[in-house]
Write a protein that holds these residues in place. Sequence first.
Motif, PDB file in Angstrom:
ATOM      1  N   HIS A   1       5.352 126.009-141.536  1.00 16.20           N
ATOM      2  CA  HIS A   1       5.579 124.768-140.780  1.00 16.20           C
ATOM      3  C   HIS A   1       5.550 125.087-139.290  1.00 16.20           C
ATOM      4  CE1 HIS A   1       7.145 123.908-144.796  1.00 16.20           C
ATOM      5  NE2 HIS A   1       6.913 122.637-144.531  1.00 16.20           N
TER       6      HIS A   1
ATOM      7  N   HIS B   1       5.858 111.112-143.987  1.00 12.65           N
ATOM      8  CA  HIS B   1       6.445 112.225-144.727  1.00 12.65           C
ATOM      9  C   HIS B   1       7.554 111.772-145.686  1.00 12.65           C
ATOM     10  CE1 HIS B   1       7.904 116.356-145.513  1.00 12.65           C
ATOM     11  NE2 HIS B   1       6.739 116.730-145.052  1.00 12.65           N
TER      12      HIS B   1
ATOM     13  N   ALA C   1      10.756 120.226-148.519  1.00 14.71           N
ATOM     14  CA  ALA C   1      10.225 120.504-147.183  1.00 14.71           C
ATOM     15  C   ALA C   1      10.476 119.335-146.266  1.00 14.71           C
ATOM     16  CB  ALA C   1       8.731 120.770-147.287  1.00 14.71           C
ATOM     17  N   ARG C   2      10.724 119.669-145.046  1.00 12.98           N
ATOM     18  CA  ARG C   2      11.008 118.583-144.116  1.00 12.98           C
ATOM     19  C   ARG C   2       9.724 117.948-143.631  1.00 12.98           C
ATOM     20  NH1 ARG C   2      14.463 120.792-139.450  1.00 12.98           N
ATOM     21  NH2 ARG C   2      13.912 118.740-138.736  1.00 12.98           N
TER      22      ARG C   2
ATOM     23  N   HIS D   1      -1.028 114.743-143.945  1.00 16.14           N
ATOM     24  CA  HIS D   1       0.210 115.034-144.679  1.00 16.14           C
ATOM     25  C   HIS D   1       1.051 113.756-144.777  1.00 16.14           C
ATOM     26  CE1 HIS D   1       3.172 117.784-146.247  1.00 16.14           C
ATOM     27  NE2 HIS D   1       3.953 117.829-145.188  1.00 16.14           N
TER      28      HIS D   1
ATOM     29  N   ASP E   1       2.292 122.867-141.790  1.00 14.30           N
ATOM     30  CA  ASP E   1       2.567 121.451-142.065  1.00 14.30           C
ATOM     31  C   ASP E   1       3.480 120.831-141.006  1.00 14.30           C
ATOM     32  OD1 ASP E   1       1.288 122.155-144.361  1.00 14.30           O
ATOM     33  OD2 ASP E   1       2.832 121.434-145.729  1.00 14.30           O
ATOM     34  N   ASP E   2       3.436 119.517-140.980  1.00 18.95           N
ATOM     35  CA  ASP E   2       4.455 118.659-140.349  1.00 18.95           C
ATOM     36  C   ASP E   2       4.299 118.432-138.851  1.00 18.95           C
ATOM     37  OD1 ASP E   2       5.397 118.724-142.894  1.00 18.95           O
ATOM     38  OD2 ASP E   2       7.418 119.424-142.416  1.00 18.95           O
TER      39      ASP E   2
HETATM   40 ZN   LIG Z   1       5.843 118.575-144.968  1.00 21.88          ZN
END
Ligand SMILES: [Zn+2]
Length: 434
Positions: free
Chosen positions: A230, A134, A433-434, A130, A79-80
Amino acid sequence: MGKALSRNRARQIAVLAVSVLATGIVSGSARAADCPGNPGALGTSRTLVVDPREHTRIGTMQYAETLPLQDHEVVLTFDDGPLPPHSTQVLDILASQCVKATFFIIGRMARDYPEGVRKVRDAGHSIGTHSQNHPLSMNRMPIERARQEIDDGIAATTAALDDAGGLAPFFRIPGLLRAEGVEDYLASKGIQTWSADFPADDWRHVSSSRVYDLAMSRLEAKGKGILLLHDIQARTVAALPRILRELKARGYRIVHVEQSTPDRPATPTEPQQWQLHPTSETVAISHWPKIPNFVFASAETLVAPAVSDSDWRDGRLVSLPESFDRSRRLARGAVPLPLAAPWPRLSPLPASAAITLPVPAQDIFEIQEKSSPATQQAVIPSAHHAERIAAPVGNDADATAMRISIDASASKRMIPGSLPIAEPGLKPVPLTAR
Ligand SMILES: [Zn+2]
């Protein structure tokens, strides 16, 4: 002569069996063997083609269903990203092991590093989205804003790819802060909401070896599933080679997930394959079915159950002194208290009375193996009321109370240490989660 023949025959059969076995193993990881420059690579054992419209929410951290994986099959998700240099390093590590994964791209990152998204695509991974920014509030923001986040994230990622076809209809809600309206909107667009089966906490300030430990121990606990990582974290980059090596060493196989298309039907599956462990009750999985929002948020203000709710036997009250004492000990102990349950009937008692009530005795939750219908009836009621009952009401009640105490003690011995207190009011643990 005959013996020599039969020995030869046996050897032939053995050779045949071994070669059949070897063929099976090789075909199961044909792609691993094809990994250029790395014959011992983990590889990608198979591609699972899914139709997002058939299974709209997956990942047992939050949903009843997850991907239809076999034992020891793992789906890697990142992710991210994209964020150089870490995302690029993750891609290099995956490429060195010929492993295919799914990336959940943030729209803003795609806008800032469009070439990073194309690298993910060119490496053959699946690309989901995503959100655009965010936000860690999709569980409580107005649905219009949530829709905008989803749509903008898709638009930005598509723009980075320069090709709408490069995007898979997969979405992961930031922080896994799910909301039904968000999931419904995604489903209406034919997009699958991905939670996960286990994280490795790589967004927290932990060491890379901790990330490795968590990834492996949580995978071992479930035996298969979707791992949440991540690709923007240095600790993930540091942990990933060891994770992949260990997956290979422990016999895990990587599954690549892609969406079905008109030309490419979904991999045939049975409904029960979308359950993590359909028949097992031994694995603690976070099933969060659609529990309505109970009133637990204001549990402190719930009034106590009325005396009339229970403790009746032949029209008279029954005292449970021992159970009550025990319940007081529990109340002072470290046992996590269940949040107040919704009582069938609420009494007109003042709300302040609720605060002073002890927790229910453990006995309430235990199963009576040998008890008559009469004692069952008397044991089930809670010890809540004992405090307010001054004395047993009569001789019959005394005798019953004693019998109950004995039964309760026996039941404690029967189920040592068990305290199956439900936690009905707990909501999914929101990941930050960042
Ligand atoms: Zn995330």
